[in-house]
Motif scaffolding. Structure first.
Motif, PDB file in Angstrom:
ATOM      1  N   THR A   1      -2.204  17.477 -65.883  1.00 43.12           N
ATOM      2  CA  THR A   1      -2.169  17.716 -64.241  1.00 43.12           C
ATOM      3  C   THR A   1      -0.923  17.168 -63.763  1.00 43.12           C
ATOM      4  OG1 THR A   1      -3.252  15.660 -63.865  1.00 43.12           O
ATOM      5  CG2 THR A   1      -4.664  17.644 -64.348  1.00 43.12           C
ATOM      6  N   THR A   2      -0.827  17.612 -62.556  1.00 44.24           N
ATOM      7  CA  THR A   2       0.547  17.143 -61.860  1.00 44.24           C
ATOM      8  C   THR A   2       0.307  15.640 -61.586  1.00 44.24           C
ATOM      9  OG1 THR A   2      -0.438  17.942 -59.787  1.00 44.24           O
ATOM     10  CG2 THR A   2       1.221  19.051 -60.993  1.00 44.24           C
ATOM     11  N   ILE A   3      -0.846  15.115 -61.278  1.00 47.65           N
ATOM     12  CA  ILE A   3      -1.149  13.675 -61.081  1.00 47.65           C
ATOM     13  C   ILE A   3      -0.825  13.025 -62.141  1.00 47.65           C
ATOM     14  CG2 ILE A   3      -3.058  12.023 -60.579  1.00 47.65           C
ATOM     15  CD1 ILE A   3      -4.088  14.018 -58.428  1.00 47.65           C
ATOM     16  N   GLN A   4      -1.117  13.555 -63.475  1.00 42.56           N
ATOM     17  CA  GLN A   4      -0.715  12.887 -64.740  1.00 42.56           C
ATOM     18  C   GLN A   4       0.597  12.581 -64.981  1.00 42.56           C
ATOM     19  OE1 GLN A   4      -3.452  15.285 -67.127  1.00 42.56           O
ATOM     20  NE2 GLN A   4      -3.844  13.562 -68.448  1.00 42.56           N
ATOM     21  N   LEU A   5       1.273  13.609 -64.515  1.00 47.62           N
ATOM     22  CA  LEU A   5       2.763  13.749 -64.731  1.00 47.62           C
ATOM     23  C   LEU A   5       3.455  12.706 -64.025  1.00 47.62           C
ATOM     24  CD1 LEU A   5       3.709  17.375 -65.155  1.00 47.62           C
ATOM     25  CD2 LEU A   5       3.453  15.733 -66.804  1.00 47.62           C
ATOM     26  N   LYS A   6       2.824  12.421 -62.561  1.00 46.62           N
ATOM     27  CA  LYS A   6       3.217  11.159 -61.846  1.00 46.62           C
ATOM     28  C   LYS A   6       2.881  10.075 -62.319  1.00 46.62           C
ATOM     29  CE  LYS A   6       2.951  13.994 -57.437  1.00 46.62           C
ATOM     30  NZ  LYS A   6       1.950  14.201 -56.139  1.00 46.62           N
ATOM     31  N   LEU A   7       1.867   9.811 -62.863  1.00 46.48           N
ATOM     32  CA  LEU A   7       1.319   8.632 -63.502  1.00 46.48           C
ATOM     33  C   LEU A   7       2.268   8.284 -64.708  1.00 46.48           C
ATOM     34  CD1 LEU A   7      -1.095   6.208 -63.462  1.00 46.48           C
ATOM     35  CD2 LEU A   7      -2.086   7.605 -65.312  1.00 46.48           C
ATOM     36  N   TRP A   8       2.491   9.219 -65.563  1.00 48.52           N
ATOM     37  CA  TRP A   8       3.522   8.881 -66.753  1.00 48.52           C
ATOM     38  C   TRP A   8       4.943   8.655 -66.229  1.00 48.52           C
ATOM     39  CZ3 TRP A   8       3.042  13.655 -70.265  1.00 48.52           C
ATOM     40  CH2 TRP A   8       1.601  13.851 -70.942  1.00 48.52           C
ATOM     41  N   GLU A   9       5.333   8.983 -65.170  1.00 45.57           N
ATOM     42  CA  GLU A   9       6.736   8.657 -64.718  1.00 45.57           C
ATOM     43  C   GLU A   9       6.713   7.137 -64.209  1.00 45.57           C
ATOM     44  OE1 GLU A   9       8.228  11.347 -61.524  1.00 45.57           O
ATOM     45  OE2 GLU A   9       8.608  12.771 -63.107  1.00 45.57           O
ATOM     46  N   TRP A  10       5.393   6.771 -63.433  1.00 44.20           N
ATOM     47  CA  TRP A  10       5.366   5.568 -62.971  1.00 44.20           C
ATOM     48  C   TRP A  10       5.336   4.600 -64.158  1.00 44.20           C
ATOM     49  CZ3 TRP A  10       1.284   2.108 -63.780  1.00 44.20           C
ATOM     50  CH2 TRP A  10       1.614   0.692 -63.030  1.00 44.20           C
ATOM     51  N   MET A  11       4.332   4.928 -65.066  1.00 45.14           N
ATOM     52  CA  MET A  11       4.204   3.950 -66.322  1.00 45.14           C
ATOM     53  C   MET A  11       5.786   3.770 -66.941  1.00 45.14           C
ATOM     54  SD  MET A  11       0.514   5.102 -67.762  1.00 45.14           S
ATOM     55  CE  MET A  11       0.482   3.760 -68.908  1.00 45.14           C
ATOM     56  N   ALA A  12       6.315   4.788 -67.080  1.00 46.41           N
ATOM     57  CA  ALA A  12       7.485   4.804 -67.893  1.00 46.41           C
ATOM     58  C   ALA A  12       8.605   3.886 -67.179  1.00 46.41           C
ATOM     59  CB  ALA A  12       8.426   6.236 -68.204  1.00 46.41           C
ATOM     60  N   SER A  13       8.610   3.991 -65.792  1.00 53.01           N
ATOM     61  CA  SER A  13       9.517   3.144 -64.826  1.00 53.01           C
ATOM     62  C   SER A  13       8.913   1.563 -64.818  1.00 53.01           C
ATOM     63  CB  SER A  13       9.456   3.747 -63.510  1.00 53.01           C
ATOM     64  OG  SER A  13       9.828   2.776 -62.555  1.00 53.01           O
ATOM     65  N   TYR A  14       7.887   1.285 -64.518  1.00 54.06           N
ATOM     66  CA  TYR A  14       7.169  -0.006 -64.515  1.00 54.06           C
ATOM     67  C   TYR A  14       7.067  -0.815 -65.716  1.00 54.06           C
ATOM     68  CZ  TYR A  14       4.153  -3.684 -62.753  1.00 54.06           C
ATOM     69  OH  TYR A  14       3.772  -4.827 -62.479  1.00 54.06           O
ATOM     70  N   TYR A  15       6.740  -0.146 -66.938  1.00 58.06           N
ATOM     71  CA  TYR A  15       6.725  -0.646 -68.148  1.00 58.06           C
ATOM     72  C   TYR A  15       7.735  -0.727 -68.957  1.00 58.06           C
ATOM     73  CZ  TYR A  15       1.792  -1.833 -66.849  1.00 58.06           C
ATOM     74  OH  TYR A  15       0.564  -2.005 -66.335  1.00 58.06           O
ATOM     75  N   LEU A  16       8.954  -0.312 -68.454  1.00 61.54           N
ATOM     76  CA  LEU A  16      10.269  -0.010 -69.062  1.00 61.54           C
ATOM     77  C   LEU A  16      10.059   0.547 -70.514  1.00 61.54           C
ATOM     78  CD1 LEU A  16      11.689  -3.670 -68.460  1.00 61.54           C
ATOM     79  CD2 LEU A  16      12.390  -1.718 -67.080  1.00 61.54           C
ATOM     80  N   CYS A  17       9.576   1.694 -70.294  1.00 60.83           N
ATOM     81  CA  CYS A  17       9.569   2.386 -71.617  1.00 60.83           C
ATOM     82  C   CYS A  17       9.920   4.161 -71.118  1.00 60.83           C
ATOM     83  CB  CYS A  17       8.019   2.652 -72.338  1.00 60.83           C
ATOM     84  SG  CYS A  17       6.966   3.293 -71.345  1.00 60.83           S
TER      85      CYS A  17
END
Length: 817
Positions: A76-92
């Protein structure tokens, strides 16, 4: 006009990649769909479409996609937003998150296929023996997989042979994408339509008069059809008629019966909804009311309820209200063991609306749960699972419950993304505009601090359900017991006496020791040598049930030694003790009681947890010995005594969270005692009964522990006042990792000054033949987290541009736990 898509690949690369598509494909493709794309020289990957646009890439020419794998988006589009946040926040990278989020069966893999080059004629005499074997096999088969070639030539290294055949142009190599998920089809049977009339059936039975078994099957099918409106499974028909599938197949061949298949889920609820949820007592009802009030002003609420206060019943009432609104609920648990026990309780109330999702499920089962959540199916209104459940494609999420929120099991350590499920749940809820309820008897300092700062709502239950008294906690000084010769093995006379009293009244005992195995060290009494792991800087742990020495870091194992490797003497002794040794000693002290053990060694199978927990619940086991798996919210009604074998190895751990964790662990394991009517008893064996933490546990004084620990955190600049980022460097060359860590430490100090600690050797400085160095960065309260991370990424990029350091593995762990 040209059309392009940006895709996320399941590999750790920073950028998205762009591929070209046709206009027809652009009309069909939507963000969140899977596509198979070529990458590199010959690899084919499953990628997730991020966006569709008309801008060609500048640096490279866009390749065309291979195929579209979905008809509708699976992300879902919400999942894609969550993935982006996780990549940015957890430096991956987003690719790291994608790999963690999608069930393996969704990430299709390409497989190398070798086929004969039909355009070239090869003379057999030009081929060597092993080349000829492969070429000959390709005369009989259109293509061979690498595994087939390994079998044909009986060699593991087949690439040189394939290379020679490619040079001779005898073969061609291609990549083929394989779908991993296969739906489960159940075989059903029915009478062919010409036999369903009364006359047709009469005629059929006359025809089968000489085949009594076949006639019997038809009669049973007719009876079963009359009893139910559902289809008849072949397995049910065979069982009812007492025949075999061969008889059913014979009737199919005669065109009397007709087979058909129905797709079904691998995990299905078989029971019945047997009860309404329990009525809440006064304290629980008051807590529920306060939670609802807080939810009007804030999105996150902490429910701080003592052990056995009935927090689960409060959760159930909230869940009832959320699913009545047609919304979904995510119920996060730290341990699969807890999931096992809670599933039955929730299914009693909600039936098939409960779906379970954790790592013991097969890839196929996880895909089915994913699809049910994605389609907002009635089979997945409530998802109960471990930390990976936050990646599911919720459509209408109304509430996230994080039970035992203090548990460090919610933090993922390896591989990336190194996320914390509790913190990610708060972000996920924000994206869905839903609510989060954090529950614990011993909240983490971070959560309690947020509640005190009014960032989160805070609700407290101070009394146990039915006003049962909190357990009576007694500290046993084993230093004194050893002096007075009152110890039998690792059991004090006080613990033995209390266990005997408990067995006499027919109650059960839990014994807690936070080490698995029999003994952590085997030592030679002559020279003092102890066997070490060849790959890691740790001693090998002795496991008596396998007569093995094992490394708990890399899995290396060897048979138990008969004599010392250094001096050859046979006088070997074990030092320290684990759950196995406790289990053995209980059997010697109480030969008539049944003992069970619950640790990583005994719960490896899919139903490992379930078997042990069920046996203990049904009182088939009198004593349960275990590691910290036992502490996490399990509800055993008949446990009157909890024994903690040694509290000191928790307290004396070199970590700033050691005292907080010790309080949580000891309070939680104590909370397993006396959960119904009688007050439970807890005995904590220790060499230092006057330690502050043990005194606070014995009086159940969370507030005093919080105040004392927060003073230390303020003084020494640790969370929750300061944020932490830990950078670990790994390499097999000791000198290289040392040089690299010194360079990185200096570069970070130029930006962050004294807030950089290290580089230092961690507790275990070599694991799997790789040397480790650690650098800790402290981030003050007013410093921007975003700009700090940008500076770290910039320095890391400079680090990777130095030729000698490229092979050094760099791992960033944000909010390290």
């Amino acid at each position: 006009m040209q059309y392009f898509i940006d895709v996320i690949l399941p590999i750790p690369i920073e950028n998205l990649f762009t591929y070209s598509i046709t206009q027809a494909e652009s009309d069909f493709i939507k963000p969140g769909m899977r596509v198979a794309v070529p990458f590199g020289k010959s690899k084919v990957y499953t990628a997730i479409v991020k966006q569709i646009h008309n801008t060609p890439p500048v640096i490279y020419e866009a390749k065309q996609i291979h195929q579209i794998l979905d008809e509708t988006p699976i992300v879902t589009t919400i999942q894609l937003k969550l993935w982006e946040w996780m990549a940015s926040y957890y430096l991956c990278t987003v690719g790291d998150v994608m790999r963690a989020a999608l069930p393996n069966a969704f990430v299709l893999e390409s497989e190398t296929l070798i086929s004969k080059n039909s355009n070239i004629t090869i003379n057999d005499t030009d081929l060597k023996d092993d080349e000829f074997l492969i070429y000959e096999a390709l005369h009989h088969q259109s293509s061979l997989r690498l595994q087939d070639i390994v079998s044909i030539v009986d060699k593991k290294q087949v690439f040189p042979i394939i290379k020679r055949l490619l040079e001779k142009e005898a073969i061609v190599v291609q990549e083929e994408v394989f779908e991993k998920y296969k739906p489960k089809l159940v075989k059903y049977v029915k009478l062919q339509s010409k036999h369903t009339t009364q006359a047709g059936l009469q005629h059929l039975l006359e025809e089968l008069s000489r085949a009594p078994k076949q006639r019997d099957v038809v009669m049973h099918l007719f009876q079963l059809s009359a009893q139910t409106k559902k289809g008849i499974k072949v397995t049910d028909l065979v069982e009812q008629s007492g025949t075999s599938t061969a008889v059913v197949n014979a009737l199919v061949d005669k065109e009397i019966l007709e087979l058909y298949h129905i797709q079904t889920d691998r995990v299905e609820f078989q029971g019945e909804v047997i009860a309404d949820s329990k009525q809440l007592n006064e304290k629980q009802a008051e807590a529920l009311s306060q939670i609802k009030t807080h939810f009007t002003n804030t999105d996150v609420v902490l429910l701080h309820g003592v052990t056995a206060s009935g927090k689960t019943e409060v959760y159930v009432k909230l869940i009832e209200q959320i699913i009545a609104q047609g919304k979904q609920v995510l119920y996060l648990l730290p341990e699969i063991a807890l999931t096992t026990q809670l599933v039955n309780r929730l299914q009693d109330y909600f039936g098939e609306q409960v779906a379970i999702f954790h790592s013991k499920y097969t890839a196929q089962e996880r895909v089915e749960v994913w699809n049910n959540v994605l389609n907002n199916s009635s089979k997945a209104r409530i998802v109960l699972g471990a930390r990976s459940s936050i990646f599911l494609p919720f459509q209408n999420l109304g509430l996230i419950i994080v039970d035992e929120e203090h548990e460090q099991s919610f933090k993922q350590f390896d591989p990336a993304p190194r996320y914390h499920a509790r913190d990610t749940a708060v972000v996920l809820a924000k994206l869905h505009t839903s609510k989060v309820l954090l529950g614990s008897a011993t909240p983490s300092l971070e959560t309690y601090f947020n509640a005190k700062q009014h960032k989160y709502g805070w609700v407290e239950i101070t009394k146990r359900y039915n006003n049962v008294l909190m357990p009576d906690i007694e500290l046993v000084d084993i230093k004194d017991k050893h002096k007075r010769k009152l110890m039998k093995g690792h059991f004090s006379d006080r613990l033995i006496e209390a266990m005997a009293d408990t067995f006499e009244v027919g109650s059960q005992v839990i014994l807690f020791q936070n080490r698995r195995g029999f003994s952590p060290i085997v030592e030679c009494n002559t020279c003092g040598h102890s066997p070490q792991c060849p790959n890691c800087d740790v001693s090998l742990t002795y496991h008596s049930y396998r007569r093995q020495l094992r490394c708990h870091y890399c899995g290396y194992n060897m048979a138990m030694l008969v004599k010392c490797q250094a001096c050859g003497d046979t006088d070997l002794d074990t030092k320290g003790f684990g759950t196995e040794q406790v289990e053995e000693e209980v059997k010697v002290l109480f030969p008539n009681v049944k003992v069970g053990r619950m640790d990583l060694d005994t719960t490896r199978g899919k139903y490992g947890y379930e078997k042990i927990i069920t046996a203990f619940e049904q009182q088939e086991i009198d004593v349960l010995v275990g590691t910290q798996m036992l502490t996490k919210g399990l509800d055993f009604r008949n446990v009157a005594l909890v024994g903690i074998m040694n509290a000191d190895n928790l307290l004396n751990f070199p970590d700033f969270r050691a005292h907080e964790r010790s309080f949580q662990l000891l309070s939680q394991v104590s909370g397993r005692a006396g959960r119904t009517d009688k007050q439970g008893k807890v005995l904590i064996q220790t060499y230092n009964p006057y330690h502050n933490i043990l005194q606070q546990v014995s009086t159940n004084n969370y507030a005093a522990m919080f105040k004392e620990q927060m003073d230390d955190r303020y003084n020494f600049k640790y969370p929750p006042i300061y944020r932490l980022i830990k950078i670990t460097l790994r390499h097999k060359d000791f000198n290289r990792v040392n040089t690299a860590s010194n360079w990185l430490g200096t570069a970070l100090r130029q930006v962050f000054g004294d807030y950089v600690l290290g580089p230092e050797d961690p507790l275990v400085s070599r694991i799997r033949n790789q040397f480790h160095k650690q650098i800790l960065i402290k981030i003050p309260p007013k410093q921007s987290l975003g700009s700090t991370k940008k500076a770290i990424v910039k320095i890391n990029n400079s680090f990777m541009n130095i030729k000698d350091f490229r092979s050094v593995r760099l791992i960033c762990n944000v909010d390290t736990y």
